[in-house]
Design a protein around this motif. Structure first.
Motif, PDB file in Angstrom:
ATOM      1  N   GLU A 167     -22.424 -21.007  16.272  1.00  0.00           N
ATOM      2  CA  GLU A 167     -21.613 -20.696  17.443  1.00  0.00           C
ATOM      3  C   GLU A 167     -22.199 -21.309  18.706  1.00  0.00           C
ATOM      4  O   GLU A 167     -21.466 -21.656  19.642  1.00  0.00           O
ATOM      5  CB  GLU A 167     -21.518 -19.181  17.599  1.00  0.00           C
ATOM      6  CG  GLU A 167     -20.694 -18.724  18.796  1.00  0.00           C
ATOM      7  CD  GLU A 167     -20.696 -17.228  18.961  1.00  0.00           C
ATOM      8  OE1 GLU A 167     -20.279 -16.746  20.022  1.00  0.00           O
ATOM      9  OE2 GLU A 167     -21.114 -16.529  18.012  1.00  0.00           O
ATOM     10  N   ARG A 187     -20.634 -22.676  22.371  1.00  0.00           N
ATOM     11  CA  ARG A 187     -20.914 -21.938  23.602  1.00  0.00           C
ATOM     12  C   ARG A 187     -22.273 -22.267  24.219  1.00  0.00           C
ATOM     13  O   ARG A 187     -22.601 -21.761  25.294  1.00  0.00           O
ATOM     14  CB  ARG A 187     -20.853 -20.427  23.339  1.00  0.00           C
ATOM     15  CG  ARG A 187     -19.443 -19.899  23.179  1.00  0.00           C
ATOM     16  CD  ARG A 187     -19.467 -18.379  23.230  1.00  0.00           C
ATOM     17  NE  ARG A 187     -18.134 -17.833  23.278  1.00  0.00           N
ATOM     18  CZ  ARG A 187     -17.436 -17.664  24.391  1.00  0.00           C
ATOM     19  NH1 ARG A 187     -17.961 -18.005  25.546  1.00  0.00           N
ATOM     20  NH2 ARG A 187     -16.231 -17.142  24.360  1.00  0.00           N
ATOM     21  N   GLY A 244     -23.109 -26.278  25.345  1.00  0.00           N
ATOM     22  CA  GLY A 244     -22.232 -26.509  24.210  1.00  0.00           C
ATOM     23  C   GLY A 244     -21.599 -27.891  24.246  1.00  0.00           C
ATOM     24  O   GLY A 244     -21.770 -28.684  25.184  1.00  0.00           O
ATOM     25  N   ALA A 276     -15.420 -18.789  18.543  1.00  0.00           N
ATOM     26  CA  ALA A 276     -15.824 -19.297  19.850  1.00  0.00           C
ATOM     27  C   ALA A 276     -14.813 -20.291  20.413  1.00  0.00           C
ATOM     28  O   ALA A 276     -14.758 -20.495  21.633  1.00  0.00           O
ATOM     29  CB  ALA A 276     -17.199 -19.949  19.757  1.00  0.00           C
ATOM     30  N   THR A 309     -11.699 -21.296  24.275  1.00  0.00           N
ATOM     31  CA  THR A 309     -11.581 -22.682  24.724  1.00  0.00           C
ATOM     32  C   THR A 309     -10.138 -23.161  24.687  1.00  0.00           C
ATOM     33  O   THR A 309      -9.678 -23.864  25.602  1.00  0.00           O
ATOM     34  CB  THR A 309     -12.448 -23.586  23.841  1.00  0.00           C
ATOM     35  OG1 THR A 309     -13.781 -23.089  23.837  1.00  0.00           O
ATOM     36  CG2 THR A 309     -12.432 -25.006  24.349  1.00  0.00           C
ATOM     37  N   ASN A 328      -9.306 -20.276  29.490  1.00  0.00           N
ATOM     38  CA  ASN A 328     -10.297 -21.354  29.599  1.00  0.00           C
ATOM     39  C   ASN A 328     -10.485 -21.883  31.016  1.00  0.00           C
ATOM     40  O   ASN A 328     -11.266 -22.810  31.215  1.00  0.00           O
ATOM     41  CB  ASN A 328      -9.941 -22.508  28.662  1.00  0.00           C
ATOM     42  CG  ASN A 328      -8.593 -23.133  28.984  1.00  0.00           C
ATOM     43  OD1 ASN A 328      -7.971 -22.825  29.995  1.00  0.00           O
ATOM     44  ND2 ASN A 328      -8.130 -24.015  28.123  1.00  0.00           N
ATOM     45  N   PHE A 388     -14.321 -20.641  31.530  1.00  0.00           N
ATOM     46  CA  PHE A 388     -15.056 -20.643  30.268  1.00  0.00           C
ATOM     47  C   PHE A 388     -16.543 -20.429  30.546  1.00  0.00           C
ATOM     48  O   PHE A 388     -17.128 -21.050  31.435  1.00  0.00           O
ATOM     49  CB  PHE A 388     -14.840 -21.975  29.551  1.00  0.00           C
ATOM     50  CG  PHE A 388     -15.630 -22.132  28.287  1.00  0.00           C
ATOM     51  CD1 PHE A 388     -15.282 -21.436  27.148  1.00  0.00           C
ATOM     52  CD2 PHE A 388     -16.734 -22.964  28.239  1.00  0.00           C
ATOM     53  CE1 PHE A 388     -16.000 -21.574  25.980  1.00  0.00           C
ATOM     54  CE2 PHE A 388     -17.460 -23.126  27.078  1.00  0.00           C
ATOM     55  CZ  PHE A 388     -17.086 -22.423  25.950  1.00  0.00           C
ATOM     56  N   HIS A 389     -17.171 -19.544  29.774  1.00  0.00           N
ATOM     57  CA  HIS A 389     -18.581 -19.211  29.974  1.00  0.00           C
ATOM     58  C   HIS A 389     -19.408 -19.860  28.869  1.00  0.00           C
ATOM     59  O   HIS A 389     -19.212 -19.583  27.688  1.00  0.00           O
ATOM     60  CB  HIS A 389     -18.782 -17.701  29.978  1.00  0.00           C
ATOM     61  CG  HIS A 389     -18.315 -17.041  31.242  1.00  0.00           C
ATOM     62  ND1 HIS A 389     -19.109 -16.928  32.368  1.00  0.00           N
ATOM     63  CD2 HIS A 389     -17.126 -16.484  31.575  1.00  0.00           C
ATOM     64  CE1 HIS A 389     -18.437 -16.326  33.329  1.00  0.00           C
ATOM     65  NE2 HIS A 389     -17.234 -16.038  32.879  1.00  0.00           N
ATOM     66  N   ASP A 390     -20.312 -20.705  29.301  1.00  0.00           N
ATOM     67  CA  ASP A 390     -21.276 -21.319  28.394  1.00  0.00           C
ATOM     68  C   ASP A 390     -22.596 -20.555  28.507  1.00  0.00           C
ATOM     69  O   ASP A 390     -23.056 -20.245  29.608  1.00  0.00           O
ATOM     70  CB  ASP A 390     -21.481 -22.792  28.757  1.00  0.00           C
ATOM     71  CG  ASP A 390     -22.309 -23.544  27.734  1.00  0.00           C
ATOM     72  OD1 ASP A 390     -23.548 -23.399  27.776  1.00  0.00           O
ATOM     73  OD2 ASP A 390     -21.737 -24.255  26.902  1.00  0.00           O
ATOM     74  N   HIS A 391     -23.214 -20.245  27.354  1.00  0.00           N
ATOM     75  CA  HIS A 391     -24.443 -19.460  27.371  1.00  0.00           C
ATOM     76  C   HIS A 391     -25.553 -20.144  28.161  1.00  0.00           C
ATOM     77  O   HIS A 391     -26.354 -19.468  28.813  1.00  0.00           O
ATOM     78  CB  HIS A 391     -24.908 -19.197  25.934  1.00  0.00           C
ATOM     79  CG  HIS A 391     -24.019 -18.233  25.213  1.00  0.00           C
ATOM     80  ND1 HIS A 391     -23.994 -18.125  23.833  1.00  0.00           N
ATOM     81  CD2 HIS A 391     -23.123 -17.332  25.674  1.00  0.00           C
ATOM     82  CE1 HIS A 391     -23.116 -17.196  23.491  1.00  0.00           C
ATOM     83  NE2 HIS A 391     -22.578 -16.717  24.588  1.00  0.00           N
TER      84      HIS A 391
END
Length: 859
Positions: free
Chosen positions: A453, A457, A469, A505, A509, A515, A518-521
């Protein structure tokens, strides 16, 4: 330190390569090989178990060593091993994190020259580490330090004991390696303070700064020295004294700060403030710096203007670049038309809002109304339609809802186009054509084999080697916020496992309602706007795509090519491409359509054209050899390829063209089969009676369970309708029936042969032959109903190639025959709903009455 820490009797000696020097109460990270780490661990395991020592603690002695001669001094630092790890499982490089505890004097028994391996055991008398004394020496370091350090560090430095101040200043100000080694070898605090002040005065002189006033920071009566130094500073990157390696980041932030989202600009500013307070040797320094570089590299608000969509030009481009695929081209043109209309409406609305706002500002000016700064800005620079999709355009107040995306940019909320079809039919090139028609940048993300995942992300920054990601990486690569992103092989993305669910995940998107934030870790609390991205996905099958993910896509079938389409593709695209790639020029190979047709039919059997391109490449390479030989003085070069050259170059034909049976015999019926990868063809079904049996059914031909059940269903229906068929109440009395599917080495299964098997049994038992020009497909139930099957288009194309003139299909599959190519529409298609209708279509409407009369005459 709040408690005494006791060292073991023996310490493993670790050489620190230049320019690393470890001071007490500071940390460093060094890299070592596997052999060195094993020696360290073995030395740690041999440390004595003192009663006053915590068994969980691990101690070593770190000594600075010059790279040239590796000469060892007489002073080192007792250190605690905080962590030993490696970034990758198969990597031979380990990272060791050390925390300095105290200066220690090395014994004279050590050799003067020390190699990196092995670390020598250092005998140390067990003693407790001293707690740094808060007493201040006669030399005050703070006046000179305040001129060299960031203002945010002044109060923290003032609160530290002098022994730690000297070591921290030597590390933070990046003194020369020789000076730091000298300071490490100076146990007296006053001597270290004098030496540190001397070096800082030299640094101030090199920068053109005068000597500090030692009385400027004198402590007023009744106040502590730490409080006096807490002067308010403005938290602004322009006021921070950043190291040289961070100044490019500060300049980029000042240049692109207006383009970035408020969350991103605040995050970069916050991280730069943190970086100005921590030493560059800290492990967190590189992580925070890389994070700032990623945020500054993303295309915040930067879009490609594109071009106005010309539908006729787009239609011509699709026809020129792709053969066939009429349904796919139609849907792409619809998508482009809707996109152009929605874009025009959005630009008209933005222009009307800007004109209305400008008119209101002009009215206020005429009436003498005092305007605020915002109104002045709007009056002097009203946006134009050409700047409508820039991030800096004024935001509509109506879209101030935190749960709704701002409307200051155009967002394409069209459904995600999912192109489904066998390999090699041009799904990826269709996506490139869409990007060319819109004038947008194109980026491809291959989802095949993605099992983690975090690939979607991103990884959290706490992990070693963390990265954003695939989508954030793609935006950085294309440098715009509105590219065309192709999600290739969507059906091969991994399912739920201990690494997470990458398919889940993708839901955020591909959802236009989510989206835009959108949250990217990796980016943490900084959202990324993906709503301007146009997504196009491809897949070979829908079976492995999760239903929620499939619900967000609009499926467009990309069928395989027929022979005529493959011939046109070979003539228009493949042959010219291969002649150029093999160095033969535009007219280096000449051949006829008959030769290419033989290559298509006898050397390839696929839905796409990849194997066809490989075979054409073989022909071109053979001609390249002949052309090179002629240039070396050999025989004259002949660019033409004739039919006799195929077997010499390509070898014997790999496939024989399927042809229908010529003989008419009872018990033999032609069925239709789907063979995978977009191919279909005919399938002969044979049956015979074996005398002396007991009415049993024998099946051969490498059959699966489903097709065996179809045979049992067909025989059960024939037995139950024996009187109506003129076969009596026991059609198999005294005989067994053997059903065989030729090509026994090929496995056969699937619910589509029921009607053909039933007709085979009836033909055999009634001694009525079935014309070989008739082919059937469809499944039956126990009561004789004919149900729908799949792969109709591929089966009919295969039947047409084999010379079949009439096909009998389930009535429910009539909708699947409207997109047949013109070459296959010459066949007569008949649709039935029951087994009785099937028999009537084959032998006439009076079949049952005639069979009953035959049965009565037999009696």
């Amino acid at each position: 330190m709040s408690k005494q820490t006791y060292l073991p009797a023996t310490l493993a000696l670790i050489p620190l390569p230049k320019p690393v020097v470890l001071f007490p109460f500071l940390q460093v990270s060094i890299t070592l090989g596997t052999e060195a780490v094993s020696h360290i661990l073995s030395g740690l395991s041999e440390q004595s178990e003192s009663a006053k020592q915590d068994s969980r603690e691990r101690y070593v002695a770190a000594v600075p060593v010059a790279e040239g001669d590796r000469r060892v001094g007489r002073w080192a630092t007792a250190a605690r091993v905080k962590r030993i790890y490696r970034a990758h499982k198969d990597d031979d490089v380990w990272t060791v994190v050390l925390e300095g505890l105290s200066r220690i004097h090395l014994p004279r028994s050590l050799p003067p020259i020390l190699s990196v391996l092995p670390p020598l055991p250092l005998p140390v008398s067990t003693y407790s580490l001293p707690v740094p004394s808060p007493a201040r020496p006669t030399i005050n370091l703070l006046p000179a330090a305040t001129k060299l350090l960031s203002p945010e560090l002044h109060p923290k430095l003032a609160a530290l004991p002098p022994s730690i101040q000297t070591d921290l200043l030597a590390s933070s100000l990046r003194f020369d390696w020789d000076v730091r080694v000298e300071l490490l070898s100076t146990p007296d605090v006053d001597d270290r303070c004098a030496r540190v002040r001397e070096v800082m005065l030299a640094l101030l002189s090199a920068k053109g700064i005068g000597p500090p006033d030692d009385s400027a920071l004198a402590t007023p009566p009744g106040q502590s020295q730490a409080l006096v130094r807490r002067r308010p500073q403005k938290d602004s990157p322009s006021k921070m004294q950043l190291p040289d390696d961070l100044k490019p980041l500060e300049a980029t932030l000042q240049k692109r700060g207006s383009e970035m989202s408020p969350e991103a600009a605040q995050a970069v500013q916050r991280e730069l403030q943190r970086l100005s307070k921590i030493p560059s040797q800290a492990a967190e320094y590189g992580v925070a710096k890389t994070y700032c570089e990623w945020l500054l590299a993303l295309p915040w608000g930067r879009v490609s203007e594109g071009k106005r969509v010309d539908l006729e030009a787009a239609r011509k481009m699709l026809d020129d670049e792709h053969e066939g695929l009429a349904e796919v081209k139609r849907r792409v043109i619809e998508y482009l038309a809707v996109y152009r209309l929605r874009r025009d409406l959005w630009e008209e609305k933005r222009k009307a809002d800007a004109d209305a706002e400008a008119a209101e500002v002009s009215k206020n000016v005429d009436e003498g109304v005092a305007l605020d700064d915002k109104a002045d800005d709007v009056a002097t620079s009203a946006p134009s339609p050409t700047d409508a999709n820039r991030q800096s355009a004024p935001t509509n107040p109506k879209s101030a809802d935190a749960n709704a995306p701002p409307d200051n940019v155009f967002r394409d909320k069209a459904p995600i186009l999912l192109l489904v079809g066998p390999p090699g039919v041009g799904k990826t090139s269709i996506a490139r054509s869409i990007a060319n028609a819109l004038g947008r940048k194109f980026h491809r993300i291959s989802l095949g084999g993605v099992r983690d995942e975090a690939e979607i992300r991103g990884h959290r920054r706490t992990y070693v080697g963390a990265l954003p990601g695939l989508f954030v990486q793609g935006l950085r690569k294309v440098t715009v916020s509105n590219p065309i992103i192709l999600l290739d092989e969507l059906d091969k993305v991994g399912t739920s496992n201990y690494h997470g669910d990458p398919a889940a995940a993708l839901l955020e998107t591909l959802d236009p309602a989510q989206n835009w934030a959108f949250h990217d870790h990796y980016l943490g609390d900084v959202p990324i706007d993906l709503s301007q991205v146009t997504f196009v996905a491809t897949a070979n099958s829908l079976d492995t795509i999760s239903p929620p993910l499939l619900d967000r896509c609009e499926v467009i079938e990309c069928p395989g090519y027929v022979t005529d389409e493959k011939l046109a593709i070979a003539r228009r695209f493949l042959l010219p491409k291969q002649t150029i790639e093999n160095g033969l020029g535009n007219s280096g190979v000449i051949t006829s359509d008959q030769v290419l047709t033989r290559v298509v039919n006898e050397y390839t059997r696929e839905a796409g054209v990849r194997s066809l391109e490989r075979e054409i490449a073989k022909l071109c390479r053979a001609k390249a050899v002949e052309f090179s030989t002629s240039r070396d003085g050999g025989a004259a070069y002949n660019p033409e390829i004739v039919a006799d050259d195929l077997e010499r170059i390509l070898g014997m034909a790999k496939y024989e063209q399927e042809l229908r049976e010529q003989d008419i015999r009872p018990g033999v019926v032609t069925g239709l089969a789907y063979r995978g990868s977009g191919n279909g063809g005919i399938l002969l079904i044979e049956s015979t009676l074996i005398p002396g049996g007991k009415g049993r059914l024998q099946l051969t031909g490498s059959l699966g369970d489903v097709i065996r059940e179809s045979a049992e269903l067909a025989l059960a229906w024939v037995k139950s309708h024996g009187p109506a068929l003129g076969l009596g109440t026991d059609p198999l009395r005294g005989v067994d029936i053997h059903l065989h599917f030729p090509a026994g080495a090929v496995k056969k299964d699937g619910p589509s042969a029921g009607t053909a098997i039933l007709l085979t049994f009836v033909s055999l038992l009634t001694n009525r032959p079935v014309p070989p020009t008739i082919a059937l497909t469809g499944e039956i139930t126990l009561r004789g109903a004919v149900t729908a099957v799949g792969g109709i288009r591929e089966k009919l194309l295969g039947a047409h190639r084999a010379g079949i003139t009439r096909c009998i299909l389930p009535a429910q599959n009539e909708k699947d025959t409207h997109d047949l190519p013109a070459s296959a529409r010459s066949m007569n298609l008949t649709f039935v709903r029951t087994a009785e209708q099937l028999l009537e279509e084959v032998w006439g409407r009076d079949t049952f009455e005639e069979l009953r009369r035959t049965d009565l005459a037999r009696l």
